[in-house]
Design a protein around this motif. Structure first.
Motif, PDB file in Angstrom:
ATOM      1  N   TYR A 206      -3.588  14.037  -7.852  1.00 30.52           N
ATOM      2  CA  TYR A 206      -4.925  14.360  -8.343  1.00 30.52           C
ATOM      3  C   TYR A 206      -5.950  13.372  -7.806  1.00 30.52           C
ATOM      4  N   ASP A 207      -7.206  13.621  -8.124  1.00 28.73           N
ATOM      5  CA  ASP A 207      -8.373  12.836  -7.720  1.00 28.73           C
ATOM      6  C   ASP A 207      -8.667  13.004  -6.227  1.00 28.73           C
ATOM      7  N   PHE A 208      -9.299  14.120  -5.897  1.00 34.24           N
ATOM      8  CA  PHE A 208      -9.662  14.430  -4.514  1.00 34.24           C
ATOM      9  C   PHE A 208     -11.105  14.040  -4.196  1.00 34.24           C
ATOM     10  N   ALA A 209     -11.698  13.214  -5.051  1.00 34.63           N
ATOM     11  CA  ALA A 209     -13.097  12.845  -4.841  1.00 34.63           C
ATOM     12  C   ALA A 209     -13.292  12.078  -3.543  1.00 34.63           C
ATOM     13  N   ASP A 210     -12.283  11.329  -3.099  1.00 31.76           N
ATOM     14  CA  ASP A 210     -12.397  10.548  -1.865  1.00 31.76           C
ATOM     15  C   ASP A 210     -11.807  11.248  -0.645  1.00 31.76           C
ATOM     16  N   SER A 211     -11.368  12.486  -0.809  1.00 31.53           N
ATOM     17  CA  SER A 211     -10.847  13.211   0.340  1.00 31.53           C
ATOM     18  C   SER A 211     -11.986  13.590   1.278  1.00 31.53           C
ATOM     19  N   GLY A 212     -11.650  13.842   2.545  1.00 35.32           N
ATOM     20  CA  GLY A 212     -12.689  14.202   3.504  1.00 35.32           C
ATOM     21  C   GLY A 212     -12.171  14.081   4.918  1.00 35.32           C
ATOM     22  N   PHE A 213     -13.068  13.970   5.862  1.00 40.71           N
ATOM     23  CA  PHE A 213     -12.703  13.879   7.274  1.00 40.71           C
ATOM     24  C   PHE A 213     -12.645  12.416   7.693  1.00 40.71           C
ATOM     25  N   GLY A 214     -11.507  12.026   8.260  1.00 41.35           N
ATOM     26  CA  GLY A 214     -11.361  10.646   8.692  1.00 41.35           C
ATOM     27  C   GLY A 214     -10.243  10.511   9.702  1.00 41.35           C
ATOM     28  N   PRO A 215     -10.032   9.286  10.222  1.00 46.08           N
ATOM     29  CA  PRO A 215      -8.985   9.055  11.229  1.00 46.08           C
ATOM     30  C   PRO A 215      -7.604   9.359  10.660  1.00 46.08           C
ATOM     31  N   LEU A 216      -6.817  10.127  11.391  1.00 47.12           N
ATOM     32  CA  LEU A 216      -5.539  10.602  10.867  1.00 47.12           C
ATOM     33  C   LEU A 216      -4.644   9.455  10.409  1.00 47.12           C
ATOM     34  N   HIS A 217      -4.507   8.394  11.200  1.00 46.68           N
ATOM     35  CA  HIS A 217      -3.613   7.301  10.817  1.00 46.68           C
ATOM     36  C   HIS A 217      -4.013   6.666   9.486  1.00 46.68           C
ATOM     37  N   GLN A 218      -5.290   6.666   9.177  1.00 43.25           N
ATOM     38  CA  GLN A 218      -5.756   6.012   7.960  1.00 43.25           C
ATOM     39  C   GLN A 218      -5.223   6.694   6.706  1.00 43.25           C
ATOM     40  N   ASP A 219      -4.872   7.968   6.807  1.00 37.38           N
ATOM     41  CA  ASP A 219      -4.367   8.683   5.636  1.00 37.38           C
ATOM     42  C   ASP A 219      -2.984   8.193   5.220  1.00 37.38           C
ATOM     43  N   PHE A 220      -2.323   7.404   6.070  1.00 40.54           N
ATOM     44  CA  PHE A 220      -0.955   6.971   5.775  1.00 40.54           C
ATOM     45  C   PHE A 220      -0.862   5.545   5.240  1.00 40.54           C
ATOM     46  N   ILE A 221      -2.010   4.896   5.007  1.00 44.56           N
ATOM     47  CA  ILE A 221      -1.927   3.490   4.614  1.00 44.56           C
ATOM     48  C   ILE A 221      -1.715   3.305   3.113  1.00 44.56           C
ATOM     49  N   TYR A 222      -2.142   4.257   2.308  1.00 42.76           N
ATOM     50  CA  TYR A 222      -2.229   4.019   0.869  1.00 42.76           C
ATOM     51  C   TYR A 222      -0.859   3.963   0.201  1.00 42.76           C
ATOM     52  N   SER A 223       0.117   4.650   0.744  1.00 45.95           N
ATOM     53  CA  SER A 223       1.471   4.570   0.186  1.00 45.95           C
ATOM     54  C   SER A 223       2.078   3.186   0.390  1.00 45.95           C
ATOM     55  N   ASN A 224       1.521   2.382   1.302  1.00 50.47           N
ATOM     56  CA  ASN A 224       1.996   1.005   1.456  1.00 50.47           C
ATOM     57  C   ASN A 224       1.779   0.185   0.191  1.00 50.47           C
ATOM     58  N   PHE A 225       0.821   0.589  -0.636  1.00 47.39           N
ATOM     59  CA  PHE A 225       0.579  -0.137  -1.880  1.00 47.39           C
ATOM     60  C   PHE A 225       1.606   0.227  -2.953  1.00 47.39           C
ATOM     61  N   ILE A 226       2.408   1.243  -2.681  1.00 46.13           N
ATOM     62  CA  ILE A 226       3.600   1.524  -3.487  1.00 46.13           C
ATOM     63  C   ILE A 226       4.786   0.810  -2.850  1.00 46.13           C
ATOM     64  N   SER A 227       5.030   1.105  -1.571  1.00 46.81           N
ATOM     65  CA  SER A 227       6.120   0.444  -0.858  1.00 46.81           C
ATOM     66  C   SER A 227       6.040   0.783   0.625  1.00 46.81           C
ATOM     67  N   PRO A 228       6.196  -0.217   1.499  1.00 50.52           N
ATOM     68  CA  PRO A 228       6.290   0.080   2.927  1.00 50.52           C
ATOM     69  C   PRO A 228       7.464   1.007   3.249  1.00 50.52           C
ATOM     70  N   ASP A 229       8.505   0.952   2.435  1.00 44.40           N
ATOM     71  CA  ASP A 229       9.641   1.852   2.641  1.00 44.40           C
ATOM     72  C   ASP A 229       9.208   3.307   2.483  1.00 44.40           C
ATOM     73  N   LEU A 230       8.360   3.577   1.510  1.00 42.07           N
ATOM     74  CA  LEU A 230       7.868   4.943   1.315  1.00 42.07           C
ATOM     75  C   LEU A 230       7.020   5.377   2.504  1.00 42.07           C
ATOM     76  N   THR A 231       6.161   4.495   2.981  1.00 44.07           N
ATOM     77  CA  THR A 231       5.329   4.831   4.145  1.00 44.07           C
ATOM     78  C   THR A 231       6.185   5.132   5.356  1.00 44.07           C
ATOM     79  N   ALA A 232       7.236   4.344   5.563  1.00 45.92           N
ATOM     80  CA  ALA A 232       8.134   4.580   6.700  1.00 45.92           C
ATOM     81  C   ALA A 232       8.782   5.957   6.602  1.00 45.92           C
ATOM     82  N   ARG A 233       9.202   6.343   5.415  1.00 45.60           N
ATOM     83  CA  ARG A 233       9.816   7.660   5.231  1.00 45.60           C
ATOM     84  C   ARG A 233       8.799   8.777   5.512  1.00 45.60           C
TER      85      ARG A 233
END
Length: 258
Positions: A206-233
């Motif tokens: 939920y919370d799509f207020a910050d969704s929008g058009f941006g650099p594709l790689h940037q969409d994958f950084i936020y799961s690092n704040f849960i775990s780099p292992d999750l981002t790798a998967r």
């Protein structure tokens, strides 16, 4: 009449069956007041014209996204009038934080990664013109390295300066996004996830207020704040099903800049 009673009256006027329902304020967002009602619904009241526009935009974006993603996302129903407010059914679940992820068994980690891979792949496949018509806009542009340094370094402990300076050095020379811009979520940390800890499964996002058009790689950084292992998967699975190659070094650098 208290502030809570005022909002209760507004909600009861819109849905008379909720006149005697239990209502509690939710931890505040920046621009809205939100209330959980009867343990199953959320009513959100934007504060000001800018917040009203943002709520309308989020509802429109979710209406465009929902039919095309497998992941459960909110179904915002707008109540027009004075005041404007929204209603949606709660996606059951709690936040997913680092300690929670580290306690997950391998099958649950695998399932979570698989579901998030599908979520990002489906989002990134959405037609840009369709999403722009729905109200999606460019995400907030990040500051240049010198501006970040001037603002952030004086506030950082000395033991973080070397990391910050190395990160900003990489930010100064980073090449343009190889995959261009895409519509994406750009907020995929665990506080925007409804995770069933007993079942070990993700029920929705939920919370799509910050969704929008941006650099594709940037969409994958936020799961690092849960775990780099999750981002790798997520990165590994995304490459398999989309055929796009992801640069792990770039994702790591962008995480540091953020």
């Amino acid at each position: 009449m208290s502030d809570l009673d005022s909002y209760r009256a507004i909600i009861a006027h819109a849905a008379s069956d909720l006149a005697d329902a239990h209502i509690r304020p939710l931890p505040g967002g920046w621009h809205s007041k939100a209330f959980e009602v009867d343990g199953r619904l959320v009513f959100k009241f934007p504060q000001g014209e800018q917040a009203e526009s943002a709520l309308r935009r989020e509802a429109s974006i979710l209406a465009a996204v929902r039919p095309h993603v497998t992941m459960t996302v909110p179904n915002l129903r707008l109540h027009e009038g004075t005041p404007l407010f929204s209603e949606h059914r709660i996606i059951p679940g709690e936040h997913l934080e680092t300690a929670h992820y580290e306690a997950l068994p391998e099958p649950a980690r695998l399932a979570l990664g698989t579901n998030l891979v599908r979520f990002y792949a489906e989002l990134h496949a959405l037609d840009r013109a369709t999403m722009a018509t729905a109200g999606a806009r460019p995400i907030e542009h990040w500051l240049d390295a010198d501006t970040i340094a001037a603002k952030a370094l004086p506030l950082l402990p000395r033991d973080l300066h070397a990391f910050a300076e190395e990160t900003l050095a990489g930010w100064r020379v980073l090449s343009p996004e190889p995959h261009g811009e895409t519509y994406g979520f750009f907020d995929g940390h665990g506080w925007n996830m409804a995770f069933d800890h007993a079942a070990g499964q993700l029920n929705g996002i939920y919370d799509f207020a910050d969704s929008g058009f941006g650099p594709l790689h940037q969409d994958f950084i936020y799961s690092n704040f849960i775990s780099p292992d999750l981002t790798a998967r997520i990165a590994d699975g995304y490459e398999r099903i989309t055929g796009r190659t992801l640069d792990r070094t770039r994702i790591h650098l962008l995480t540091g800049v953020h």
